[in-house]
Write a protein that holds these residues in place. Structure first.
Motif, PDB file in Angstrom:
ATOM      1  N   VAL A 166     -49.518  30.975  12.121  1.00 49.95           N
ATOM      2  CA  VAL A 166     -50.839  30.441  12.427  1.00 49.95           C
ATOM      3  C   VAL A 166     -51.376  29.725  11.198  1.00 49.95           C
ATOM      4  N   TYR A 168     -55.194  27.883  10.193  1.00 47.58           N
ATOM      5  CA  TYR A 168     -56.563  27.661  10.667  1.00 47.58           C
ATOM      6  C   TYR A 168     -57.401  27.051   9.550  1.00 47.58           C
ATOM      7  N   ASP A 180     -63.126  27.288  16.556  1.00 47.69           N
ATOM      8  CA  ASP A 180     -61.793  27.429  17.143  1.00 47.69           C
ATOM      9  C   ASP A 180     -61.391  28.897  17.141  1.00 47.69           C
ATOM     10  N   TYR A 182     -58.204  31.938  18.251  1.00 41.96           N
ATOM     11  CA  TYR A 182     -56.832  32.238  18.625  1.00 41.96           C
ATOM     12  C   TYR A 182     -56.650  33.750  18.593  1.00 41.96           C
ATOM     13  N   LEU A 193     -51.210  35.317  24.521  1.00 42.08           N
ATOM     14  CA  LEU A 193     -51.926  34.648  23.452  1.00 42.08           C
ATOM     15  C   LEU A 193     -52.889  33.631  24.018  1.00 42.08           C
ATOM     16  N   VAL A 195     -55.451  30.195  22.653  1.00 41.55           N
ATOM     17  CA  VAL A 195     -55.998  29.264  21.665  1.00 41.55           C
ATOM     18  C   VAL A 195     -57.086  28.486  22.368  1.00 41.55           C
ATOM     19  N   TYR A 317     -52.657  24.295  19.897  1.00 44.28           N
ATOM     20  CA  TYR A 317     -53.478  23.662  18.875  1.00 44.28           C
ATOM     21  C   TYR A 317     -54.826  23.307  19.468  1.00 44.28           C
ATOM     22  N   THR A 318     -55.746  22.889  18.623  1.00 45.19           N
ATOM     23  CA  THR A 318     -57.071  22.454  19.070  1.00 45.19           C
ATOM     24  C   THR A 318     -57.261  20.970  18.772  1.00 45.19           C
ATOM     25  N   ALA A 370     -56.963  24.504  14.561  1.00 48.71           N
ATOM     26  CA  ALA A 370     -56.125  25.700  14.633  1.00 48.71           C
ATOM     27  C   ALA A 370     -54.746  25.311  15.144  1.00 48.71           C
ATOM     28  N   LEU A 372     -51.036  27.296  16.269  1.00 48.28           N
ATOM     29  CA  LEU A 372     -50.297  28.538  16.488  1.00 48.28           C
ATOM     30  C   LEU A 372     -48.925  28.171  17.040  1.00 48.28           C
TER      31      LEU A 372
END
Length: 393
Positions: A166, A168, A180, A182, A193, A195, A317-318, A370, A372
């Motif tokens: 991860v 961030y 954001d 996660y 999980l 996000v 992801y964001t 973010a 992941l």
């Protein structure tokens, strides 16, 4: 499901060494800051030295003496009140020495010394206020870091047969926490999980982030159906959010070997990197509104199932990643960047990808971001399921 693939022929995934551009910029900034701080601390002495040299070289009396006031003023930028006081005393002693040496009248010398005394007092007060603000800011940072650790639990590097990493970055750099979110929870129903991206950023989004993560951790453990997990989050947000608030999110489940479940609620599509190196965007077959807005559109999320075998990777992801712009306002090409940075180690992949992202924007992101990354490694291993009380924290 429609897929947008990035082909690289028969070549294996490219493995590049870690991108050190952003690290170099960060190191340069730290070095420059340290040098500037050290230089600022000696500037008061240098100012006094310059005035002394000018006076000894035959400067014209009181013309240069007012420059001595710069010594305590500069000391206030980096020193505590005691350091400002010493700088002021040095300036006054120097002014007295030069004034007497050049035959300055007692009245003029007294005026200069009174001015130096006033500047020293004001600078000492400014220095005291600066020290107090720095202490308050350090306390705020400490609280923000504690809140971030409480909300965004550390993700283990290995969960059963999966490697996880991860990265961030919060846009509110001083707060070190953003909108954001996660989470990864090993459950009796497999690894799950999430996000997501809360509307807004910084501290105002923390409450919604805490709500979503709390409900997800509890529901992920309780509900055998991934859609039921999403429904519980939706119901909770419907009761607690305002009419203009919402959360985009991707909820993922790995219920059994070789299978991947995805529920996308208005979020950026995840990217799947196959063992052969192809990058595929998992576009939702049916558009679904963000969490908190379902009642306005009267639509329900759909569950997508994909094959997820050994060597495959999943990137969540964001939009702070895909909407990051460079100086020419061009967006960061995430698919291309991922293809350049991918490796068999998720942590190394995200480090290189994050460094490349920072280099693209010039060193600092302007939105929360973010990343992941999860990779299926080797043969299946048992997933250690957390106790329900621990998973729901």
């Amino acid at each position: 499901m429609s897929q947008a693939r990035h082909h690289r022929g028969d070549h294996a995934p490219m493995r590049l060494p870690r991108n050190r551009v952003a690290d170099g910029w960060a190191s340069l900034r730290r070095h420059a800051t340290g040098q500037l701080t050290s230089g600022t601390r000696v500037l008061p002495v240098l100012v006094v030295a310059v005035v002394v040299l000018v006076g000894l070289a035959g400067g014209a009396g009181t013309v240069w003496l007012p420059l001595l006031a710069a010594a305590p003023a500069l000391a206030a930028t980096t020193n505590a009140p005691r350091g400002v006081l010493w700088a002021g005393l040095l300036a006054m002693a120097t002014g007295t020495f030069l004034g007497l040496g050049h035959g300055v009248s007692a009245r003029e010398l007294a005026a200069v010394l009174c001015a130096l005394l006033a500047v020293t007092a004001a600078s000492g007060l400014a220095g005291a206020l600066r020290v107090r603000r720095e202490r308050v800011l350090a306390a705020v940072r400490s609280v923000a870091e504690a809140a971030q650790h409480a909300l965004l639990h550390p993700v283990p590097e290995t969960v059963g047969p999966f490697q996880v990493a991860v990265r961030y970055s919060a846009a509110a750099a001083e707060a070190r926490i953003g909108g954001d979110l996660y989470a990864l929870v090993p459950t009796p129903h497999g690894v799950r999980l999430i996000v997501g991206d809360v509307r807004g950023k910084g501290l105002p989004a923390v409450g919604t982030t805490a709500l979503v993560l709390g409900v997800f951790r509890e529901a992920a453990y309780d509900e055998p159906d991934l859609l039921a997990v999403v429904s519980r989050i939706e119901r909770s947000l419907a009761r607690n959010l305002g009419p203009d608030d919402f959360v985009t999110a991707v909820v993922v489940g790995l219920p059994r070997s070789g299978e991947l479940e995805v529920v996308n609620c208005g979020h950026a599509p995840p990217l799947v990197i196959s063992a052969s190196g192809d990058v595929a965007a998992v576009e939702p077959a049916y558009p679904t509104p963000p969490l908190g807005l379902r009642s306005l559109l009267d639509t329900s999320p759909r569950l997508q199932r994909l094959h997820f075998g050994v060597g495959d990777q999943l990137l969540l992801y964001t939009d702070g990643v895909t909407e990051a712009r460079d100086q020419s306002r061009a967006f960061y090409p995430l698919v291309d960047g991922l293809a350049r940075c991918v490796s068999d180690e998720p942590a190394r992949t995200l480090t290189a990808l994050h460094d490349e992202l920072l280099a693209h924007v010039g060193g600092r992101l302007h939105d929360d971001a973010a990343l992941l990354l999860l990779r299926k490694q080797g043969a299946d291993e048992p997933v250690r399921v957390l106790p329900r009380s621990e998973a729901a924290l």
